[in-house]
Write a protein that holds these residues in place. Sequence first.
Motif, short mmCIF file in Angstrom:
data_model
loop_
_atom_site.label_atom_id
_atom_site.label_comp_id
_atom_site.label_asym_id
_atom_site.label_seq_id
_atom_site.Cartn_x
_atom_site.Cartn_y
_atom_site.Cartn_z
N ASP A 76 -10.70 7.79 -3.24
CA ASP A 76 -11.45 6.90 -2.35
C ASP A 76 -11.62 5.52 -2.99
O ASP A 76 -11.53 4.49 -2.32
CB ASP A 76 -12.84 7.47 -2.04
N ALA A 77 -11.90 5.53 -4.29
CA ALA A 77 -12.11 4.27 -5.02
C ALA A 77 -10.83 3.42 -4.97
O ALA A 77 -10.89 2.21 -4.75
CB ALA A 77 -12.51 4.55 -6.46
N LEU A 78 -9.69 4.05 -5.18
CA LEU A 78 -8.43 3.30 -5.19
C LEU A 78 -8.07 2.82 -3.78
O LEU A 78 -7.65 1.67 -3.61
CB LEU A 78 -7.30 4.16 -5.77
N GLU A 79 -8.26 3.67 -2.79
CA GLU A 79 -7.91 3.28 -1.42
C GLU A 79 -8.75 2.10 -0.94
O GLU A 79 -8.27 1.25 -0.18
CB GLU A 79 -8.04 4.48 -0.47
N ALA A 80 -10.00 2.03 -1.41
CA ALA A 80 -10.88 0.92 -0.98
C ALA A 80 -10.39 -0.43 -1.50
O ALA A 80 -10.70 -1.48 -0.92
CB ALA A 80 -12.31 1.19 -1.47
N LEU A 81 -9.63 -0.40 -2.60
CA LEU A 81 -9.20 -1.67 -3.20
C LEU A 81 -8.23 -2.45 -2.31
O LEU A 81 -8.14 -3.68 -2.42
CB LEU A 81 -8.57 -1.43 -4.58
N TRP A 82 -7.52 -1.76 -1.42
CA TRP A 82 -6.59 -2.48 -0.53
C TRP A 82 -7.32 -3.51 0.32
O TRP A 82 -6.72 -4.50 0.73
CB TRP A 82 -5.82 -1.51 0.36
N ASP A 83 -8.62 -3.28 0.58
CA ASP A 83 -9.38 -4.21 1.44
C ASP A 83 -9.72 -5.53 0.74
O ASP A 83 -10.16 -6.48 1.40
CB ASP A 83 -10.72 -3.55 1.87
N ILE A 84 -9.58 -5.58 -0.59
CA ILE A 84 -9.98 -6.80 -1.31
C ILE A 84 -8.83 -7.43 -2.12
O ILE A 84 -9.06 -8.37 -2.88
CB ILE A 84 -11.19 -6.53 -2.25
N ILE A 85 -7.61 -6.91 -1.94
CA ILE A 85 -6.48 -7.51 -2.67
C ILE A 85 -6.20 -8.91 -2.11
O ILE A 85 -6.05 -9.10 -0.90
CB ILE A 85 -5.20 -6.66 -2.52
N ASP A 86 -6.12 -9.87 -3.02
CA ASP A 86 -5.73 -11.23 -2.64
C ASP A 86 -4.20 -11.32 -2.75
O ASP A 86 -3.66 -11.56 -3.84
CB ASP A 86 -6.40 -12.24 -3.57
N TRP A 87 -3.52 -11.12 -1.64
CA TRP A 87 -2.05 -11.04 -1.68
C TRP A 87 -1.40 -12.37 -2.03
O TRP A 87 -0.29 -12.41 -2.54
CB TRP A 87 -1.48 -10.47 -0.36
N ASP A 88 -2.10 -13.49 -1.77
CA ASP A 88 -1.53 -14.79 -2.18
C ASP A 88 -1.34 -14.82 -3.70
O ASP A 88 -0.30 -15.26 -4.20
CB ASP A 88 -2.45 -15.95 -1.76
N ILE A 89 -2.36 -14.36 -4.42
CA ILE A 89 -2.26 -14.32 -5.88
C ILE A 89 -1.21 -13.32 -6.33
O ILE A 89 -0.37 -13.61 -7.18
CB ILE A 89 -3.64 -13.96 -6.50
N VAL A 90 -1.25 -12.12 -5.74
CA VAL A 90 -0.32 -11.06 -6.18
C VAL A 90 1.13 -11.47 -5.87
O VAL A 90 2.02 -11.27 -6.69
CB VAL A 90 -0.71 -9.72 -5.51
N GLU A 91 1.34 -12.06 -4.69
CA GLU A 91 2.71 -12.51 -4.34
C GLU A 91 3.20 -13.57 -5.34
O GLU A 91 4.39 -13.62 -5.66
CB GLU A 91 2.72 -13.13 -2.93
N SER A 92 2.30 -14.40 -5.83
CA SER A 92 2.71 -15.46 -6.75
C SER A 92 3.19 -14.92 -8.10
O SER A 92 3.84 -15.60 -8.86
CB SER A 92 1.56 -16.46 -6.97
N ARG A 93 2.85 -13.65 -8.37
CA ARG A 93 3.28 -13.04 -9.65
C ARG A 93 4.67 -12.43 -9.57
O ARG A 93 5.22 -12.01 -10.56
CB ARG A 93 2.30 -11.93 -10.05
N TYR A 94 5.20 -12.31 -8.32
CA TYR A 94 6.50 -11.63 -8.14
C TYR A 94 7.67 -12.53 -8.49
O TYR A 94 7.82 -13.60 -8.11
CB TYR A 94 6.64 -11.11 -6.70
#
Length: 191
Positions: free
Chosen positions: A173-191
């Motif tokens: 449950d803890a891990l699944e909740a994290l999808w709601d707060i991922i900042d994809w702009d930041i994460v995409e910039s790391r790819y």
Amino acid sequence: MTYTQPELPYAHDALAPAISAETVHYHYGKHEKAYIDNLNKLIKGTEFEDMALEEVIEKAQGPLFNNASQAWNHIFYFFSFSPDGGGEPGGELGEAIRKQYGSFEEFKKMFVEAGVSLFGSGWVWLSRDNDGRLFITQGPNASNPLTQGLTPILTFDVWEHAYYLDYQNRRKDALEALWDIIDWDIVESRY
Ligand code: MN
């Protein structure tokens, strides 16, 4: 070089209910601070003192590796979140995820499963190699894919200290909740 802990770009209560203010207070304010304090103590006067932190992680062993990697990992983790986060990745990362895992939903399932099935403390990672190929890996304790020659893109902390105050034994449950707060702009910039 002395490492200082960066201020988070959001208020401590901004990630609730996915992560409570209390968990941010203890996890970032106490646990992460201790890793950075220990890193500063252990690195002083050693050959690692003036290296980039990534190089320390690649080359150090034992307590220095553990504290250097934990210091890096937590900043990478906490700087992946935003109160305005969630949704799906776009851009080249979104395309690569859909191409390699079939769909974003399937990727999320595999990533959470890798976190749930890790026995004990550690981290689950999405990384890429030099050809842009994606890898989901899990590793114990202070593990970091930099030591495998991979470039980290996203991580979930699966140490109990990351979720126990809010979710007790419910790691999934803890891990699944994290999808709601991922900042994809930041994460995409790391790819
Ligand atoms: Mn942690």
